[in-house]
Design a protein around this motif. Structure first.
Motif, PDB file in Angstrom:
ATOM      1  N   SER A 168       0.841  -1.205   0.000  1.00  0.00           N
ATOM      2  CA  SER A 168       0.000   0.000   0.000  1.00  0.00           C
ATOM      3  C   SER A 168       0.866   1.240   0.000  1.00  0.00           C
ATOM      4  CB  SER A 168      -0.910   0.007   1.225  1.00  0.00           C
ATOM      5  OG  SER A 168      -1.504   1.277   1.406  1.00  0.00           O
ATOM      6  N   GLY A 215      -0.342   4.122   0.443  1.00  0.00           N
ATOM      7  CA  GLY A 215      -0.883   4.907   1.552  1.00  0.00           C
ATOM      8  C   GLY A 215      -0.159   4.607   2.847  1.00  0.00           C
ATOM      9  N   ARG A 245       3.250   6.228   2.770  1.00  0.00           N
ATOM     10  CA  ARG A 245       3.186   7.655   3.092  1.00  0.00           C
ATOM     11  C   ARG A 245       3.035   7.884   4.586  1.00  0.00           C
ATOM     12  NH1 ARG A 245       0.707   7.716  -2.193  1.00  0.00           N
ATOM     13  NH2 ARG A 245      -1.346   7.143  -1.392  1.00  0.00           N
ATOM     14  N   GLU A 293       7.412   6.903  -5.575  1.00  0.00           N
ATOM     15  CA  GLU A 293       6.718   7.577  -4.476  1.00  0.00           C
ATOM     16  C   GLU A 293       7.688   7.911  -3.342  1.00  0.00           C
ATOM     17  OE1 GLU A 293       3.023   9.101  -2.721  1.00  0.00           O
ATOM     18  OE2 GLU A 293       4.074   9.009  -4.637  1.00  0.00           O
ATOM     19  N   GLU A 308       1.858  14.899  -7.885  1.00  0.00           N
ATOM     20  CA  GLU A 308       0.845  14.445  -6.926  1.00  0.00           C
ATOM     21  C   GLU A 308       1.213  13.079  -6.369  1.00  0.00           C
ATOM     22  OE1 GLU A 308      -1.896  16.018  -5.906  1.00  0.00           O
ATOM     23  OE2 GLU A 308      -1.618  17.796  -7.163  1.00  0.00           O
ATOM     24  N   PRO A 309       0.688  12.729  -5.172  1.00  0.00           N
ATOM     25  CA  PRO A 309       0.873  11.375  -4.651  1.00  0.00           C
ATOM     26  C   PRO A 309       0.354  10.332  -5.643  1.00  0.00           C
ATOM     27  CG  PRO A 309      -0.052  12.799  -2.967  1.00  0.00           C
ATOM     28  CD  PRO A 309      -0.067  13.589  -4.241  1.00  0.00           C
ATOM     29  N   ILE A 310       1.064   9.230  -5.745  1.00  0.00           N
ATOM     30  CA  ILE A 310       0.641   8.147  -6.632  1.00  0.00           C
ATOM     31  C   ILE A 310      -0.479   7.383  -5.937  1.00  0.00           C
ATOM     32  CG2 ILE A 310       1.354   6.019  -7.795  1.00  0.00           C
ATOM     33  CD1 ILE A 310       4.221   7.191  -7.839  1.00  0.00           C
ATOM     34  N   ASP A 311      -1.619   7.245  -6.615  1.00  0.00           N
ATOM     35  CA  ASP A 311      -2.737   6.570  -5.962  1.00  0.00           C
ATOM     36  C   ASP A 311      -3.099   5.241  -6.630  1.00  0.00           C
ATOM     37  OD1 ASP A 311      -3.883   7.535  -8.243  1.00  0.00           O
ATOM     38  OD2 ASP A 311      -5.244   8.947  -7.235  1.00  0.00           O
ATOM     39  N   GLU A 312      -2.182   4.736  -7.478  1.00  0.00           N
ATOM     40  CA  GLU A 312      -2.419   3.424  -8.077  1.00  0.00           C
ATOM     41  C   GLU A 312      -2.200   2.336  -7.027  1.00  0.00           C
ATOM     42  OE1 GLU A 312      -0.647   2.694 -11.919  1.00  0.00           O
ATOM     43  OE2 GLU A 312      -0.362   4.848 -12.196  1.00  0.00           O
ATOM     44  N   ARG A 313      -2.886   1.214  -7.211  1.00  0.00           N
ATOM     45  CA  ARG A 313      -2.773   0.110  -6.270  1.00  0.00           C
ATOM     46  C   ARG A 313      -2.166  -1.095  -6.958  1.00  0.00           C
ATOM     47  NH1 ARG A 313      -7.765  -0.603  -2.356  1.00  0.00           N
ATOM     48  NH2 ARG A 313      -6.031  -1.519  -1.227  1.00  0.00           N
TER      49      ARG A 313
END
Length: 405
Positions: A165, A167, A170, A218, A383-388
């Protein structure tokens, strides 16, 4: 007559020993002066895991400011090399404490253990404010050194700690982690570990997966150092190619001198120099001499080899104390760093300026460049990478995740 000659020879030998002792003391004085001017930064210490093993992370009776060699259970353990008294004796100015997460926790409670280990590091630092301070920046390292406090930094050991993750990655950064070791002794779903390079083992991915490259990107965006200790050579090469910032090896040694899969081959060291990164030399005999025993001089040989291949700007120290159960002769614990530096100084190959780079300037330069890349990417609006990570891995295996509709 023969007795007189033997007696004179004995006096000469004794005088020689005294002279050598004085010479060593003079070099140690020089080393101490250098370490007053430049912070000694060690890249990896596993004390937090020993606190978990021995004390279940309960700090109430942990007397870190006293000599742990005289206290149970530390006095009975071959894994214990660190306390504040010996850190001061070794003139350590900045320490990356490892928030280590065992491979057996992968896909189970790895994220929870990472949080608990960061918590115990932060609580330990808070318990000793007259000795230690939590640091997350290069500026913080320099300020702590000027104040006479031990700059305490956090490195997370094992990419499985992020639970696939970004997230979580981060949030680990927000809690103070400033490097992530991409693997430990197990593959993650997105990166191969060094065991993949050993005879009889096949790679899981063959380096970094597409998601693994996003982890590296990231980390660049966050300002978190990419640590390549424990990873396979293809993973090293992929990370070096993908990273927009210098990378580190927080605790590895030279493969040319000891062919452990944990060590770094020369062609990677040359690429590391091109990347601007840093190789921090580990002291574990199995990585130094490929055996159960090693000496301070064996560690010197690794430092010199890395310098010869990558250059003096790309070598540092990451001993790995408290995560090893045997140590080199002459480097028994964290108090012994000055003796290593005195040996280098006495070789005639290392100037005072060179030693300043080895002990701390190289790490600070790399860390500062990582911060500069972060700041540039932020200024550019990245921007933050939001791929999973995909639900299934490259072999079609499904990860245990909360179902999303």
């Amino acid at each position: 007559m023969r007795i007189v000659v033997l007696w004179l020879l004995l006096l000469q030998l004794q005088a020689g020993r005294v002279g050598l002792g004085q010479h060593l003391e003079a070099r140690l004085d020089t080393v101490r002066r250098i370490l007053h001017e430049v912070p000694l930064v060690d890249g990896h210490n596993d004390l937090p895991w020993n606190i978990r093993k021995f004390l279940k992370n309960q700090l109430v009776n942990f007397r870190f400011a006293e000599d742990l060699r005289e206290m149970s259970p530390w006095s009975r353990s071959s894994w214990s090399h660190t306390d504040l008294l010996r850190l001061r004796e070794g003139m350590v100015a900045a320490q990356f404490w490892s928030a280590y997460v065992p491979c057996s926790t992968q896909h189970l409670d790895a994220v929870q253990l990472a949080l608990e280990q960061i918590d115990v590091i932060r609580r330990l630092v808070a318990k000793y404010p007259t000795y230690m301070t939590l640091v997350t920046t290069t500026e913080g390292i320099e300020r702590a050194h000027e104040s006479g406090l031990l700059a305490s930094l956090i490195g997370v050991e094992g990419g499985h700690a992020i639970g696939t993750s970004l997230g979580v990655l981060r949030m680990l950064y927000q809690l103070g982690a400033r490097y992530l070791t991409l693997t430990h002794t197990c593959n993650t779903p997105w990166a191969d570990c060094s065991i993949a390079d050993e005879p009889g083992h096949l790679p899981h991915i063959g380096g970094l997966s597409p998601f693994g490259t996003l982890v590296v990107r990231e980390m660049n965006r966050l300002g978190m150092m990419v640590d390549l200790s424990h990873v396979s050579v293809p993973t090293m090469l992929d990370a070096l190619r993908m990273s927009r910032a210098p990378v580190i090896f927080s605790h590895s040694s030279a493969h040319a001198l000891c062919n452990s899969s944990r060590n770094v081959p020369d062609h990677v060291l040359r690429l590391l120099a091109e990347n601007g990164g840093l190789m921090m030399v580990a002291f574990y005999p199995h990585f130094i001499s490929c055996s159960e025993s090693a000496t301070l001089q064996d560690v010197v040989a690794h430092i010199n080899h890395i310098r010869d291949v990558a250059g003096v700007d790309h070598v540092g120290i990451g001993a790995g104390y408290d995560g090893i159960n045997i140590t080199p002769l002459g480097l028994e614990d964290v108090s012994r760093y000055p003796y290593l530096l005195a040996e280098l100084l006495g070789s005639g190959r290392w100037t005072e300026a060179d030693l300043q780079k080895l002990v701390g300037k190289n790490l600070i330069r790399v860390f500062r460049k990582v911060e500069e890349v972060r700041d540039r990417l932020l200024a550019n609006g990245e921007e933050p990478i939001d791929e999973r990570i995909p639900v299934q891995d490259v072999y079609g295996r499904t990860y245990c995740r909360y179902p999303e509709t």
